[in-house]
Design a protein around this motif. Structure first.
Motif, mmCIF file in Angstrom:
data_model
loop_
_atom_site.group_PDB
_atom_site.id
_atom_site.type_symbol
_atom_site.label_atom_id
_atom_site.label_comp_id
_atom_site.label_asym_id
_atom_site.label_seq_id
_atom_site.Cartn_x
_atom_site.Cartn_y
_atom_site.Cartn_z
ATOM 1 N N PRO A 217 0.841 -1.204 0.000
ATOM 2 C CA PRO A 217 0.000 0.000 0.000
ATOM 3 C C PRO A 217 0.868 1.243 0.000
ATOM 4 O O PRO A 217 2.035 1.168 0.391
ATOM 5 N N PRO A 218 0.376 2.393 -0.451
ATOM 6 C CA PRO A 218 -1.020 2.630 -0.848
ATOM 7 C C PRO A 218 -1.315 2.310 -2.313
ATOM 8 O O PRO A 218 -2.478 2.259 -2.698
ATOM 9 N N HIS A 219 -0.286 2.110 -3.129
ATOM 10 C CA HIS A 219 -0.515 1.946 -4.568
ATOM 11 C C HIS A 219 -0.667 0.486 -5.001
ATOM 12 O O HIS A 219 -1.210 0.223 -6.071
ATOM 13 N N HIS A 220 -0.143 -0.471 -4.183
ATOM 14 C CA HIS A 220 -0.176 -1.882 -4.564
ATOM 15 C C HIS A 220 0.358 -2.035 -5.996
ATOM 16 O O HIS A 220 -0.294 -2.589 -6.885
ATOM 17 N N LEU A 221 1.572 -1.520 -6.177
ATOM 18 C CA LEU A 221 2.153 -1.350 -7.504
ATOM 19 C C LEU A 221 2.325 -2.677 -8.243
ATOM 20 O O LEU A 221 2.747 -3.690 -7.677
ATOM 21 N N ILE A 222 1.965 -2.655 -9.516
ATOM 22 C CA ILE A 222 2.215 -3.755 -10.455
ATOM 23 C C ILE A 222 3.082 -3.189 -11.566
ATOM 24 O O ILE A 222 2.739 -2.169 -12.166
ATOM 25 N N GLY A 223 4.200 -3.822 -11.844
ATOM 26 C CA GLY A 223 5.082 -3.359 -12.902
ATOM 27 C C GLY A 223 4.979 -4.238 -14.133
ATOM 28 O O GLY A 223 5.117 -5.460 -14.047
ATOM 29 N N VAL A 224 4.694 -3.644 -15.273
ATOM 30 C CA VAL A 224 4.694 -4.369 -16.554
ATOM 31 C C VAL A 224 6.011 -4.016 -17.245
ATOM 32 O O VAL A 224 6.207 -2.885 -17.704
ATOM 33 N N ASP A 225 6.922 -4.963 -17.287
ATOM 34 C CA ASP A 225 8.280 -4.761 -17.810
ATOM 35 C C ASP A 225 8.329 -5.245 -19.255
ATOM 36 O O ASP A 225 8.225 -6.442 -19.531
ATOM 37 N N LEU A 226 8.446 -4.299 -20.175
ATOM 38 C CA LEU A 226 8.540 -4.619 -21.603
ATOM 39 C C LEU A 226 10.019 -4.648 -21.964
ATOM 40 O O LEU A 226 10.666 -3.611 -22.092
ATOM 41 N N ASP A 227 10.547 -5.840 -22.110
ATOM 42 C CA ASP A 227 11.989 -6.058 -22.231
ATOM 43 C C ASP A 227 12.340 -6.454 -23.666
ATOM 44 O O ASP A 227 11.898 -7.495 -24.148
ATOM 45 N N ILE A 228 13.138 -5.616 -24.324
ATOM 46 C CA ILE A 228 13.493 -5.909 -25.718
ATOM 47 C C ILE A 228 14.804 -6.669 -25.843
ATOM 48 O O ILE A 228 15.222 -7.018 -26.944
ATOM 49 N N LYS A 229 15.471 -6.958 -24.706
ATOM 50 C CA LYS A 229 16.775 -7.628 -24.797
ATOM 51 C C LYS A 229 16.654 -9.034 -25.349
ATOM 52 O O LYS A 229 17.612 -9.608 -25.845
ATOM 53 N N THR A 230 15.459 -9.623 -25.265
ATOM 54 C CA THR A 230 15.272 -10.987 -25.748
ATOM 55 C C THR A 230 15.146 -11.053 -27.261
ATOM 56 O O THR A 230 15.024 -12.133 -27.823
ATOM 57 N N GLY A 231 15.160 -9.900 -27.942
ATOM 58 C CA GLY A 231 15.012 -9.895 -29.392
ATOM 59 C C GLY A 231 13.566 -9.982 -29.828
ATOM 60 O O GLY A 231 13.278 -10.139 -31.019
ATOM 61 N N THR A 232 12.643 -9.876 -28.874
ATOM 62 C CA THR A 232 11.217 -9.926 -29.202
ATOM 63 C C THR A 232 10.663 -8.503 -29.307
ATOM 64 O O THR A 232 11.374 -7.524 -29.103
ATOM 65 N N ASP A 233 9.382 -8.407 -29.617
ATOM 66 C CA ASP A 233 8.718 -7.106 -29.701
ATOM 67 C C ASP A 233 7.595 -7.083 -28.671
ATOM 68 O O ASP A 233 6.432 -7.365 -28.994
ATOM 69 N N LEU B 75 1.287 0.257 -12.773
ATOM 70 C CA LEU B 75 -0.157 0.149 -12.592
ATOM 71 C C LEU B 75 -0.454 -0.104 -11.116
ATOM 72 O O LEU B 75 0.382 -0.619 -10.376
ATOM 73 N N SER B 76 -1.649 0.249 -10.707
ATOM 74 C CA SER B 76 -2.070 0.067 -9.332
ATOM 75 C C SER B 76 -3.050 -1.098 -9.260
ATOM 76 O O SER B 76 -3.978 -1.183 -10.065
ATOM 77 N N GLY B 77 -2.819 -2.000 -8.307
ATOM 78 C CA GLY B 77 -3.693 -3.158 -8.170
ATOM 79 C C GLY B 77 -4.656 -3.026 -7.012
ATOM 80 O O GLY B 77 -4.511 -2.145 -6.158
ATOM 81 N N PRO B 78 -5.657 -3.899 -6.928
ATOM 82 C CA PRO B 78 -6.592 -3.882 -5.792
ATOM 83 C C PRO B 78 -5.862 -4.248 -4.502
ATOM 84 O O PRO B 78 -4.916 -5.046 -4.521
ATOM 85 N N PRO B 79 -6.297 -3.723 -3.367
ATOM 86 C CA PRO B 79 -5.581 -3.985 -2.116
ATOM 87 C C PRO B 79 -5.679 -5.411 -1.622
ATOM 88 O O PRO B 79 -4.832 -5.857 -0.846
ATOM 89 N N ASP B 80 -6.712 -6.166 -2.048
ATOM 90 C CA ASP B 80 -6.892 -7.513 -1.515
ATOM 91 C C ASP B 80 -6.524 -8.605 -2.516
ATOM 92 O O ASP B 80 -6.936 -9.752 -2.380
#
Length: 290
Positions: free
Chosen positions: A93-109, A142-147
């Motif tokens: 809390p208070p944001h219950h942070l969720i990180g979406v990591d877009l990683d290009i090192k793998t050679g993908t898009d 992004l912010s997730g639900p607290p529960d």
């Protein structure tokens, strides 16, 4: 993102304090993006039982050291004078942070992959904080639900898309690593982490495990789950209770463990209403009816 702080002796500390002012819990990182403090148990075996997550009172437990308290953050960085960056703990809390990591090192898009996921599952990525990585990737906050406890994952949604959830951390903007600096994308620094779209949140959660009924006795595993809740610090109480309740329902001992888990949660400072609501959420998440 950093604000002026006359007591801050390093840029990393200044940026970490700025993040903490927004309610984010932080830890010092080395140039390799790893926690800058060694485990105090590295040279001595830990006592039997669940791994120590800071209950010993010493620094060096990775993301479990994370705090938004300026005094504690200064202590952490004083113990790690070579830190060049900071990590932001997810799931708290208070944001219950969720990180979406877009990683290009793998050679993908991963950018195209995320757009395809959004199209297929009918959600839109909202305007939110975006951190640019030295390799050309992006971190979406992004912010997730607290529960709800969102687990960490690597490539489960699509190649190059990693998720940082409870127990994980994101490298904070202003950090310097061996590959270069992390910076906030123009126009996003002052945004709050946007709520995670429900359709995306469903994709981030693991499917319910098959239920295998077991005798109602909670046994040693049940006692271990109760002890796990009892060891929670402030800021971890709901997360630990939700995780323990999920495990209990998956093991078929959920109903028998409700009252012991509620009792443990009460001893950590949660109210009975909060505890029972969190356990009920865990029951629903694992496909049970509380």
């Amino acid at each position: 993102m950093a604000t002026t702080d006359r007591q801050a002796t390093t840029p990393a500390l200044a940026h970490a304090l700025s993040a903490a002012a927004r309610g984010l819990a932080v830890i010092p990182l080395s140039r390799t993006k790893l926690p800058a403090l060694r485990s105090p148990h590295r040279d001595t075996p830990e006592p039997a039982g669940p791994p120590c997550h800071g209950e010993c009172g010493r620094f060096g437990h990775g993301v479990h050291d994370a705090s938004s308290d300026p005094a504690r953050i200064r202590e952490l960085f004083a113990a790690a004078p070579r830190a060049t960056g900071y990590g932001i703990a997810c799931g708290l809390p208070p944001h219950h942070l969720i990180g979406v990591d877009l990683d290009i090192k793998t050679g993908t898009d991963p950018f195209t992959a995320l757009r395809e996921l959004a199209r297929r599952h009918l959600f839109t990525i909202p305007a939110t904080v975006i951190v640019l990585t030295p390799s050309g990737g992006r971190h979406l906050w992004l912010s997730g639900p607290p529960d709800v406890v969102v687990p960490n994952s690597a490539g489960r949604l699509a190649p190059g898309i990693d998720i940082r959830g409870a127990g994980g951390y994101l490298v904070g903007p202003g950090s310097r690593t061996d590959r270069g600096p992390y910076t906030t994308a123009p126009g996003t620094a002052r945004l709050a982490p946007a709520p995670c779209p429900p359709a995306l949140l469903r994709l981030l959660l693991p499917p319910p495990r098959a239920h295998h009924p077991t005798p109602p006795s909670t046994g040693g595993h049940g006692r271990g789950l109760v002890q796990f809740v009892l060891a929670a610090h402030e800021g971890q109480r709901n997360t630990r209770l939700f995780w323990a309740a999920c495990r209990a329902y998956e093991e078929g001992i959920g109903p028998a463990l409700v009252d012991p888990l509620v009792g443990a949660a009460l001893s950590t400072g949660l109210s009975e209403h909060e505890a029972r609501a969190t356990i009920a959420s865990a029951a629903r998440m694992t496909g049970h009816h509380p």
